[in-house]
Write an enzyme that holds these catalytic residues in place. Structure first.
Site, PDB file in Angstrom:
ATOM      1  N   ASP A 194       0.840  -1.194   0.000  1.00 20.64           N
ATOM      2  CA  ASP A 194       0.000   0.000   0.000  1.00 20.64           C
ATOM      3  C   ASP A 194       0.879   1.250   0.000  1.00 20.64           C
ATOM      4  O   ASP A 194       1.914   1.297   0.677  1.00 20.64           O
ATOM      5  CB  ASP A 194      -0.899   0.036   1.235  1.00 20.64           C
ATOM      6  CG  ASP A 194      -1.906  -1.099   1.265  1.00 20.64           C
ATOM      7  OD1 ASP A 194      -2.277  -1.571   0.169  1.00 20.64           O
ATOM      8  OD2 ASP A 194      -2.309  -1.518   2.367  1.00 20.64           O
ATOM      9  N   ASP A 206       0.817   7.996   7.917  1.00 18.01           N
ATOM     10  CA  ASP A 206       1.089   6.598   8.245  1.00 18.01           C
ATOM     11  C   ASP A 206       2.401   6.481   9.008  1.00 18.01           C
ATOM     12  O   ASP A 206       2.507   5.777  10.021  1.00 18.01           O
ATOM     13  CB  ASP A 206       1.182   5.744   6.980  1.00 18.01           C
ATOM     14  CG  ASP A 206      -0.152   5.371   6.374  1.00 18.01           C
ATOM     15  OD1 ASP A 206      -1.068   5.018   7.133  1.00 18.01           O
ATOM     16  OD2 ASP A 206      -0.263   5.427   5.141  1.00 18.01           O
ATOM     17  N   GLU A 218       1.449  -2.762  10.462  1.00 18.22           N
ATOM     18  CA  GLU A 218       1.224  -2.705   9.020  1.00 18.22           C
ATOM     19  C   GLU A 218       2.355  -1.972   8.312  1.00 18.22           C
ATOM     20  O   GLU A 218       2.653  -2.256   7.148  1.00 18.22           O
ATOM     21  CB  GLU A 218      -0.105  -2.007   8.713  1.00 18.22           C
ATOM     22  CG  GLU A 218      -0.405  -1.950   7.224  1.00 18.22           C
ATOM     23  CD  GLU A 218      -1.692  -1.213   6.886  1.00 18.22           C
ATOM     24  OE1 GLU A 218      -2.158  -1.367   5.747  1.00 18.22           O
ATOM     25  OE2 GLU A 218      -2.211  -0.495   7.747  1.00 18.22           O
ATOM     26  N   GLU A 219       2.994  -1.049   9.008  1.00 20.49           N
ATOM     27  CA  GLU A 219       3.997  -0.204   8.369  1.00 20.49           C
ATOM     28  C   GLU A 219       5.420  -0.750   8.471  1.00 20.49           C
ATOM     29  O   GLU A 219       6.370  -0.091   8.042  1.00 20.49           O
ATOM     30  CB  GLU A 219       3.940   1.204   8.988  1.00 20.49           C
ATOM     31  CG  GLU A 219       2.577   1.856   8.959  1.00 20.49           C
ATOM     32  CD  GLU A 219       1.946   1.911   7.575  1.00 20.49           C
ATOM     33  OE1 GLU A 219       2.692   2.007   6.574  1.00 20.49           O
ATOM     34  OE2 GLU A 219       0.708   1.849   7.493  1.00 20.49           O
ATOM     35  N   ASP A 238      -2.387  -1.701  13.564  1.00 17.23           N
ATOM     36  CA  ASP A 238      -2.482  -0.877  12.357  1.00 17.23           C
ATOM     37  C   ASP A 238      -2.515   0.564  12.855  1.00 17.23           C
ATOM     38  O   ASP A 238      -3.562   1.021  13.352  1.00 17.23           O
ATOM     39  CB  ASP A 238      -3.743  -1.214  11.570  1.00 17.23           C
ATOM     40  CG  ASP A 238      -3.870  -0.400  10.284  1.00 17.23           C
ATOM     41  OD1 ASP A 238      -3.080   0.546  10.104  1.00 17.23           O
ATOM     42  OD2 ASP A 238      -4.762  -0.695   9.477  1.00 17.23           O
ATOM     43  N   LEU A 295      -2.604   3.555  11.526  1.00 17.07           N
ATOM     44  CA  LEU A 295      -3.531   4.519  10.937  1.00 17.07           C
ATOM     45  C   LEU A 295      -4.360   3.825   9.858  1.00 17.07           C
ATOM     46  O   LEU A 295      -4.013   3.844   8.671  1.00 17.07           O
ATOM     47  CB  LEU A 295      -2.781   5.722  10.367  1.00 17.07           C
ATOM     48  CG  LEU A 295      -3.662   6.943  10.073  1.00 17.07           C
ATOM     49  CD1 LEU A 295      -4.298   7.489  11.351  1.00 17.07           C
ATOM     50  CD2 LEU A 295      -2.871   8.032   9.382  1.00 17.07           C
ATOM     51  N   ASP A 296      -5.439   3.222  10.260  1.00 12.25           N
ATOM     52  CA  ASP A 296      -6.373   2.577   9.337  1.00 12.25           C
ATOM     53  C   ASP A 296      -7.125   3.639   8.533  1.00 12.25           C
ATOM     54  O   ASP A 296      -7.548   4.662   9.082  1.00 12.25           O
ATOM     55  CB  ASP A 296      -7.366   1.742  10.160  1.00 12.25           C
ATOM     56  CG  ASP A 296      -8.554   1.298   9.352  1.00 12.25           C
ATOM     57  OD1 ASP A 296      -8.360   0.508   8.410  1.00 12.25           O
ATOM     58  OD2 ASP A 296      -9.684   1.761   9.645  1.00 12.25           O
ATOM     59  N   GLU A 306      -5.655  -6.242  11.801  1.00 11.17           N
ATOM     60  CA  GLU A 306      -6.947  -5.678  11.420  1.00 11.17           C
ATOM     61  C   GLU A 306      -8.075  -6.606  11.862  1.00 11.17           C
ATOM     62  O   GLU A 306      -8.908  -6.251  12.707  1.00 11.17           O
ATOM     63  CB  GLU A 306      -7.004  -5.438   9.904  1.00 11.17           C
ATOM     64  CG  GLU A 306      -6.076  -4.326   9.449  1.00 11.17           C
ATOM     65  CD  GLU A 306      -6.028  -4.151   7.935  1.00 11.17           C
ATOM     66  OE1 GLU A 306      -5.867  -3.002   7.489  1.00 11.17           O
ATOM     67  OE2 GLU A 306      -6.131  -5.154   7.192  1.00 11.17           O
TER      68      GLU A 306
END
Length: 335
Positions: free
Chosen positions: A64, A70, A93-94, A114, A116-117, A278
């Site tokens: 992404d 983020d 996620e990052e 996560d 910053l969803d 998530e």
């Protein structure tokens, strides 16, 4: 009605009086997540002034495009959790791999997050969120092992989300129901405002990215047709509500009833959403609130993670709505 003076720390201590050691740990780790949420709430509101809107020019571990916020969110979370001294590693996620934080026997937890969803919403002033799940380490090795990191969601000690919207709301569970805390910006504290969050058994809204509809299983295309048919006796048609932020759409289903789904499609044969940071945390929250979450075929909390960025199909929300979705996926109809 909550007295609006109970803090997150007060609430955790009250829920775990029988285990003061666990209560102290949860107070510290959840307090660190709340501290990062306070930082993010302000950063998001001031992003247009501070130059934090727009793309960072990178991609995250799952391909992404990363927004500037983020990266800011990830570093805020890492700093807060590192300062707790209790977290051995985070799965974010990052981050391409699990990020090592604390060492020694005191670092006995793993956080999957996560930061910053829904970050694609930042440039259009839409809602965004944070999703987190907390696990106790299983191995006593100096470094976190795959056994520590790759878990079933049913092993979580706590989970929750933060919704950055008109107010900043933190909803979480430690395995004894779900409560919501709203950020009082004057006090700089999250205060109990929703003592017991319960998901209605059925709703009248659904959230899904219908841009992928033609790539879904034919049974799910029939399901959408069914939801949108006029049948007043059956409370149909359902209304579509889709913001592009999982936390925001899930929160609507938790409060008003209904469901969110992101199935496998022709471009994502294993689903698009990530299990560990998530789907599993939100599944724990929703089940504790009386709802249901699955892949469409299997309970999310029973799925054994095979990699930290594993993707799965996902449906979550009101029990009756999710069961009907599962029935359509399996049999192609409501009966």
């Amino acid at each position: 009605m909550p007295d609006r003076t109970t803090t997150l720390a007060d609430h955790v201590r009250g829920r775990h009086r029988d285990d003061p050691g666990l209560a102290a740990d949860l107070e510290i780790v959840l307090g660190a997540i709340a501290a990062s949420a306070r930082t993010l709430s302000r950063a998001i509101r001031r992003a247009a002034f501070t130059g934090e809107l727009g793309l960072a020019g990178n991609e995250n571990a799952t391909g992404d495009a990363q927004k500037k916020l983020d990266l800011l969110a990830n570093e805020a979370v890492v700093a807060a959790l590192a300062s707790s001294g209790l977290v051995a590693a985070i799965v974010s996620e990052e981050e391409d791999t699990a990020r090592r934080l604390g060492t020694g026997k005191g670092a006995r937890y793993i956080v999957c997050i996560d930061p910053l969803d829904g970050s694609s919403n930042t440039d259009v002033d839409g809602c965004v969120g944070t999703i987190f799940g907390l696990y106790r380490r299983l191995d006593g090795a100096p470094e976190p092992t795959s056994r520590d990191l790759l878990r079933r969601g049913s092993e979580q000690l706590a989970a929750g989300y933060v919704l950055y919207g008109p107010s900043t709301l933190l909803a979480c569970t430690t395995g004894q129901g779900v409560s919501g805390f709203t950020l009082d910006e004057d006090r700089g504290e999250f205060l109990l405002t929703h003592e017991t969050l319960r998901c209605p058994p059925r709703g009248r809204c659904y959230s899904a990215n219908l841009g992928n509809l033609k790539g879904w299983h034919p049974h799910l295309r029939k399901y959408v047709d069914y939801l949108t048919e006029k049948d007043p006796g059956g409370r149909r048609p359902y209304s579509l509500r889709y913001t592009g932020a999982l936390v925001a759409d899930l929160h609507r289903s938790l409060i008003d009833g209904g469901l969110y789904f992101y199935p496998a499609d022709s471009a994502h044969a294993s689903g698009k959403l990530r299990l560990m940071y998530e789907c599993a945390p939100l599944a724990f929250v929703v089940e504790q609130a009386g709802g249901r979450a699955s892949t469409g075929m299997e309970r999310i909390l029973d799925v054994q993670a095979g990699s930290i960025h594993q993707r799965v199909p996902f449906v979550i929300g009101s029990v009756e709505d999710v069961i009907l979705y599962e029935r359509f996926l399996k049999d192609g109809g409501p009966a």
